[in-house]
Design a protein around this motif. Structure first.
Motif, mmCIF file in Angstrom:
data_model
loop_
_atom_site.group_PDB
_atom_site.id
_atom_site.type_symbol
_atom_site.label_atom_id
_atom_site.label_comp_id
_atom_site.label_asym_id
_atom_site.label_seq_id
_atom_site.Cartn_x
_atom_site.Cartn_y
_atom_site.Cartn_z
ATOM 1 N N LEU A 298 -29.031 35.129 34.140
ATOM 2 C CA LEU A 298 -29.955 34.316 33.334
ATOM 3 C C LEU A 298 -30.220 34.971 32.066
ATOM 4 C CD1 LEU A 298 -31.691 31.865 33.346
ATOM 5 C CD2 LEU A 298 -33.426 32.994 34.116
ATOM 6 N N ALA A 299 -30.322 35.997 31.797
ATOM 7 C CA ALA A 299 -30.542 36.560 30.486
ATOM 8 C C ALA A 299 -29.548 36.594 29.619
ATOM 9 C CB ALA A 299 -30.844 38.171 30.560
ATOM 10 N N TRP A 300 -28.254 36.928 30.236
ATOM 11 C CA TRP A 300 -26.921 36.405 29.359
ATOM 12 C C TRP A 300 -26.743 34.706 29.047
ATOM 13 C CZ3 TRP A 300 -24.630 39.513 26.185
ATOM 14 C CH2 TRP A 300 -24.647 40.931 26.564
ATOM 15 N N ASN A 301 -27.148 34.122 30.026
ATOM 16 C CA ASN A 301 -26.947 32.824 29.800
ATOM 17 C C ASN A 301 -27.856 32.082 28.762
ATOM 18 O OD1 ASN A 301 -25.632 30.247 31.193
ATOM 19 N ND2 ASN A 301 -27.745 29.477 31.084
ATOM 20 N N GLU B 233 -36.480 34.430 25.056
ATOM 21 C CA GLU B 233 -36.241 34.141 26.473
ATOM 22 C C GLU B 233 -35.568 35.384 27.011
ATOM 23 O OE1 GLU B 233 -36.052 30.211 28.533
ATOM 24 O OE2 GLU B 233 -36.412 29.595 26.412
ATOM 25 N N ALA B 234 -34.154 35.293 26.322
ATOM 26 C CA ALA B 234 -33.295 36.441 26.568
ATOM 27 C C ALA B 234 -33.796 37.848 26.502
ATOM 28 C CB ALA B 234 -32.155 36.297 25.901
ATOM 29 N N LEU C 90 -29.896 43.247 24.446
ATOM 30 C CA LEU C 90 -30.822 43.778 23.721
ATOM 31 C C LEU C 90 -30.592 44.092 22.213
ATOM 32 C CD1 LEU C 90 -33.629 45.410 25.926
ATOM 33 C CD2 LEU C 90 -33.710 43.192 24.899
ATOM 34 N N GLU C 91 -29.532 44.836 22.237
ATOM 35 C CA GLU C 91 -28.795 45.136 20.848
ATOM 36 C C GLU C 91 -28.204 43.896 20.083
ATOM 37 O OE1 GLU C 91 -28.003 47.760 17.827
ATOM 38 O OE2 GLU C 91 -28.970 48.170 19.916
#
Length: 195
Positions: free
Chosen positions: A157-160, A169-170, A191-192
């Motif tokens: 979900l983070a990558w999406n 949100e990511a 995060l980078e």
């Protein structure tokens, strides 16, 4: 045929089916999938859900994908609301690259069980891999809502979200991944990219 004779005959036939299942499990453990299937075919019943399900699995293991699909489809037809034959059918279909059929199967499962986290995750993953991030998002959101600290759901979900350019949100999701798995390289990479 008298009732007592019919009961004895049915009991004997069922004993033979159970013995064939035992033999097929023993043979599967040794990797002899073909003989394991033959043991079941010797007592095959067209309307037997369990035997069709098992034959679907054994044919999948032996690389006989069309046969696997046929047996799994028979099991699906016998128990249309059951989830397990649809999950089984997805194995040979995925090996054949029939992703649209798998999507249809998974959507059928969600009609019966809309909260199924495995199926929601798999649909999200399929759409993510197709770079259809908008379509993946609700499936992955559901997974994380059901399992808020699950690594696989969180990272996907983070990558999406990042691909949808929802960086706030990511970022929160990548940070949760780091709580789950400190030092996670995928989360750190995400995060980078947000910086």
């Amino acid at each position: 045929m008298t009732l007592a004779l019919m009961v004895a005959f049915n009991s004997s036939a069922q004993d033979n089916v159970i013995a064939a299942f035992k033999q097929s499990y023993d043979l599967e453990k040794t990797g002899d999938f073909k003989t394991a299937a033959e043991k079941l075919k010797a007592v095959y019943q067209e309307d037997g859900y369990e035997i069709n399900l098992r034959l679907g699995w054994l044919h999948y293991l032996s690389g006989q994908l069309p046969e696997s699909v046929d047996y799994y489809q028979k099991a699906v037809n016998l128990k249309p609301y059951a989830i397990e034959p649809k999950l089984g059918l997805a194995f040979p279909l995925s090996m054949q690259g029939n992703w649209n059929q798998i999507i249809g199967l998974y959507e059928e499962i969600l009609k019966t069980d809309p909260q199924n986290s495995l199926i929601n995750y798999r649909l999200g993953l399929i759409y993510y891999n197709r770079e259809n991030y908008n379509k993946a998002d609700p499936y992955l959101e559901k997974v994380v809502n059901l399992y808020p600290f699950d690594y696989d759901g969180l990272i996907l979900l983070a990558w999406n979200k990042l691909n949808l350019q929802k960086t706030r949100e990511a970022k929160v999701l990548f940070q949760k991944v780091l709580m789950n798995n400190p030092g996670d390289t995928s989360a750190l990479e995400g995060l980078e990219l947000i910086k």
